[in-house]
Design an enzyme around this catalytic site. Sequence first.
Site, mmCIF file in Angstrom:
data_model
loop_
_atom_site.group_PDB
_atom_site.id
_atom_site.type_symbol
_atom_site.label_atom_id
_atom_site.label_comp_id
_atom_site.label_asym_id
_atom_site.label_seq_id
_atom_site.Cartn_x
_atom_site.Cartn_y
_atom_site.Cartn_z
ATOM 1 N N CYS A 1 0.872 -1.188 0.000
ATOM 2 C CA CYS A 1 0.000 0.000 0.000
ATOM 3 C C CYS A 1 0.907 1.235 0.000
ATOM 4 C CB CYS A 1 -0.980 -0.028 1.166
ATOM 5 S SG CYS A 1 -0.212 -0.020 2.805
ATOM 6 N N ASN B 1 2.312 1.406 4.346
ATOM 7 C CA ASN B 1 2.593 0.119 5.021
ATOM 8 C C ASN B 1 2.275 0.179 6.512
ATOM 9 O OD1 ASN B 1 5.478 -2.099 5.523
ATOM 10 N ND2 ASN B 1 3.371 -2.645 5.157
ATOM 11 N N CYS C 1 -1.486 0.817 7.361
ATOM 12 C CA CYS C 1 -2.928 0.558 7.495
ATOM 13 C C CYS C 1 -3.385 -0.682 6.738
ATOM 14 C CB CYS C 1 -3.743 1.763 7.012
ATOM 15 S SG CYS C 1 -3.456 3.269 7.958
ATOM 16 N N ARG C 2 -3.368 -0.635 5.394
ATOM 17 C CA ARG C 2 -3.961 -1.708 4.591
ATOM 18 C C ARG C 2 -3.058 -2.926 4.431
ATOM 19 N NH1 ARG C 2 -5.155 2.179 -0.354
ATOM 20 N NH2 ARG C 2 -3.266 3.097 0.584
ATOM 21 N N SER C 3 -1.833 -2.730 3.942
ATOM 22 C CA SER C 3 -1.008 -3.920 3.654
ATOM 23 C C SER C 3 -0.617 -4.717 4.908
ATOM 24 C CB SER C 3 0.213 -3.558 2.802
ATOM 25 O OG SER C 3 1.042 -2.612 3.421
ATOM 26 N N ASP D 1 -8.100 3.939 1.006
ATOM 27 C CA ASP D 1 -7.163 4.321 2.052
ATOM 28 C C ASP D 1 -7.956 4.779 3.283
ATOM 29 O OD1 ASP D 1 -5.313 5.479 3.654
ATOM 30 O OD2 ASP D 1 -4.327 6.605 2.056
HETATM 31 P P1 4NP Z 1 -1.757 2.827 4.073
HETATM 32 O O1 4NP Z 1 -2.415 4.160 4.664
HETATM 33 O O2 4NP Z 1 -1.197 3.177 2.716
HETATM 34 O O3 4NP Z 1 -2.904 1.877 3.982
HETATM 35 O O4 4NP Z 1 -0.693 2.399 5.067
HETATM 36 C C1 4NP Z 1 -1.732 5.371 4.738
HETATM 37 C C2 4NP Z 1 -0.893 5.598 5.799
HETATM 38 C C3 4NP Z 1 -0.246 6.814 5.913
HETATM 39 C C4 4NP Z 1 -0.434 7.785 4.952
HETATM 40 C C5 4NP Z 1 -1.263 7.540 3.878
HETATM 41 C C6 4NP Z 1 -1.903 6.320 3.781
HETATM 42 N N1 4NP Z 1 0.216 9.020 5.072
HETATM 43 O O5 4NP Z 1 -0.063 9.930 4.249
HETATM 44 O O6 4NP Z 1 1.060 9.217 5.961
#
Ligand code: 4NP
Length: 149
Positions: free
Chosen positions: A7, A10, A12-14, A120
Amino acid sequence: MKFLMVCLGNICRSPLAEGLLASKVPAEIVVDSAGTADYHVGEKPDLRSIAVAQKNGIDISHQRARQFSVQDFDNFDHIFVMDASNHVNVLKLARNANDQEKVKLILNEINPGRNEQVPDPWFGKEKGFDDVYEMLDIATDKIVENYLK
Ligand code: 4NP
């Protein structure tokens, strides 16, 4: 067989995708995750992801964020991305057609060719994390069915 979940951050989703798939496969199957960005390298998953996993009996608190790198094309057989932006960013690093063929949108395992995305949940509320968990639970069941049966 080695699977990598990708993602943006790294956190939240992955990490959820990694924890879910790892819980469904034998220990010799390698499952890892990475982010296309370096914002959160070294951090634990988001507390909301840890909580939704825990609620469903999966511990992801030991995971630490890392950034996707070109070596991942050599180290993994299948690279599942969460959304179109991750897809573009991973494909930018592909060196050849073999690398490119490893990269797939994870929700296409459920609905082939529809190019649906795992949203997201970072800026949203807890409900977003429940929804992501549910999608990834179904998608990882499909990965087991499609690649390991
Ligand atoms: P992820 O979510 O891609 O599912 O881990 C996010 C985590 C942090 C951010 C964006 C998406 N960020 O902008 O810091």
